[in-house]
Design a protein around this motif. Structure first.
Motif, short mmCIF file in Angstrom:
data_model
loop_
_atom_site.label_atom_id
_atom_site.label_comp_id
_atom_site.label_asym_id
_atom_site.label_seq_id
_atom_site.Cartn_x
_atom_site.Cartn_y
_atom_site.Cartn_z
N PHE A 179 0.84 -1.20 0.00
CA PHE A 179 0.00 0.00 0.00
C PHE A 179 0.88 1.25 0.00
O PHE A 179 1.89 1.34 0.70
N GLY A 180 0.50 2.25 -0.78
CA GLY A 180 1.24 3.49 -0.81
C GLY A 180 0.83 4.35 -1.99
O GLY A 180 -0.01 3.94 -2.81
N PRO A 181 1.39 5.54 -2.12
CA PRO A 181 1.06 6.43 -3.23
C PRO A 181 1.47 5.82 -4.56
O PRO A 181 2.40 5.03 -4.64
N PHE A 182 0.74 6.17 -5.64
CA PHE A 182 1.20 5.79 -6.97
C PHE A 182 1.32 7.05 -7.82
O PHE A 182 0.65 8.05 -7.60
N ASN A 183 2.24 6.97 -8.79
CA ASN A 183 2.51 8.13 -9.65
C ASN A 183 1.35 8.36 -10.61
O ASN A 183 0.75 7.42 -11.12
N MET A 184 1.06 9.64 -10.85
CA MET A 184 0.00 9.99 -11.79
C MET A 184 0.39 11.26 -12.54
O MET A 184 0.89 12.21 -11.96
N ILE A 208 -8.35 -0.67 -2.28
CA ILE A 208 -7.70 -0.43 -0.99
C ILE A 208 -8.68 -0.87 0.11
O ILE A 208 -9.88 -0.95 -0.14
#
Length: 394
Positions: free
Chosen positions: A82-87, A192
């Motif tokens: 789990f964590g941020p993803f690039n966009m 999530i």
């Protein structure tokens, strides 16, 4: 390309095609899921008191991601930490709100199983929402399979305490980097999960106060009110903020055309209980294109007539004037909201144009309590699943 989806990919590549391969009998093989998992020392654990966690603020160790492109269809389902993803800053979701989501819960039953309540209905609604927002649809069985896979990886986050659950949020967003106004050619599906207690805090069900909004409209006829999409919730925030000024927890919306019929509350569908001779009539507003077709709503409509002697269930338009008159003369004895997050939320008072209207005795009514209890039996396995609504994660 996901193994097993090759045969149906052409049907889900056209973003605005309103075609359902499920209803046409196409068989869909379940995809294999790639896993990039945290090592055991990195794994988290369930908080000591899941009932005390503010709703939606604590997350499990992993999330599931899956991509869709016009060329490849759905591909590469994977579970990652789990964590941020690039966009990309020009992603469709960030500018034009091309997004849909769902919400469901996993519970631990009294005999130790992990179950989800009616996930097929959530995936059916996600399918319809995706069609309305010109997003590629996900086969119901594939969606449930991916949810099961993620729960199996993070099973330790399913609370074992009654009243707590693991909230599951599948989401579809457009991520194509393009400022042109068009359906996205690149889409991301992700899931999530977070352990949660009661939506309004505390345990059990407690009455809330609702402001009847006469200043704003949440959704209009022929709009996107029936889709579970970000814009509907953004449109409800101002009303919810105003409600707080009147000491209320939620705002209840009126219809967008005439502003005279009751529709729904920001996070819930609404039910009203009227005395009818020796029995009661439950009334909920009919679906009209601007009301979200809630899974809990549908369940209550089906269950209610069998839960009490001389109970009847009616789905129809409900004028606000009729509701307030019933509250004042005592024929409307209960009102409650219903939804996945809150389950059942009784209403103690309505606030309308400077006046408080107390519903019944202002406490939890017998009808709301009975319905809440029956739903809990499904969730925690303490009663018979005589409708085949409970899905077990094995």
């Amino acid at each position: 390309m996901i193994r097993g989806l090759q045969a149906v990919a052409p049907l889900i590549r056209g973003s605005c095609q309103r075609r359902s391969f499920l209803s046409r009998g196409y068989a869909v093989a379940l995809p294999e899921v790639r896993k990039e998992l945290k090592s055991d020392p990195e794994r988290g654990s369930l908080p000591d008191d899941p009932l005390a966690i503010p709703f939606g603020t604590s997350f499990s160790d992993h999330m599931l991601l899956m991509d869709w492109t016009e060329k490849s269809g759905w591909n590469d389902p994977r579970i990652v930490p789990f964590g941020p993803f690039n966009m990309h800053p020009a992603s469709t979701i960030l500018h034009y709100g091309q997004e849909v989501f769902e919400g469901m819960k996993a519970h631990t039953t009294v005999d130790g199983r992990t179950t989800i309540f009616r996930p097929d209905k959530n995936m059916e609604r996600m399918h319809n929402s995706c069609e309305r927002l010109c997003l590629p649809t996900i086969p119901h069985d594939v969606g449930i399979h991916l949810i099961d896979e993620l729960i199996r990886v993070d099973h330790q986050f399913v609370p074992k305490v009654r009243g707590a659950s693991l909230y599951i949020r599948p989401t579809v967003i457009g991520v194509e980097p393009c400022l042109g106004v068009k359906p996205a050619g690149h889409v991301l599906f992700f899931i999530i999960m977070c352990p949660v207690g009661s939506y309004y805090g505390g345990t059990g069900i407690k009455p809330i106060k609702i402001w009847i909004c006469d200043k704003y409209t949440r959704a209009a006829p022929l709009g996107i009110g029936e889709a579970k999409t970000a814009g509907n919730y953004a449109a409800s925030l101002k009303g919810g903020q105003e409600a707080l000024k009147y000491g209320c927890q939620q705002a209840m919306w009126l219809d967008g055309a005439e502003h005279k019929y009751v529709e729904e509350v920001g996070a819930m569908n609404m039910f009203f209980v009227f005395k009818r001779g020796n029995g009661v009539e439950l009334v909920t507003p009919e679906l009209n294109g601007s009301i979200l077709p809630g899974v809990t709503r549908d369940s209550i409509i089906q269950l209610a007539p069998s839960l009490g002697e001389d109970w009847s269930m009616t789905v129809r338009k409900l004028p606000l004037e009729e509701l307030l008159r019933g509250v004042e003369d005592g024929t409307c004895v209960e009102a409650f909201g219903a939804g996945t997050a809150a389950v059942v939320a009784p209403v103690s008072h309505f606030h309308w144009q400077g006046k408080d209207y107390q519903v019944g005795n202002g406490d939890v009514g017998d009808v709301a309590q009975t319905i809440y209890g029956r739903l809990q039996e499904f969730y925690y396995g303490s009663g018979k699943d005589d409708r085949g609504w409970v899905h077990e994660v094995k």
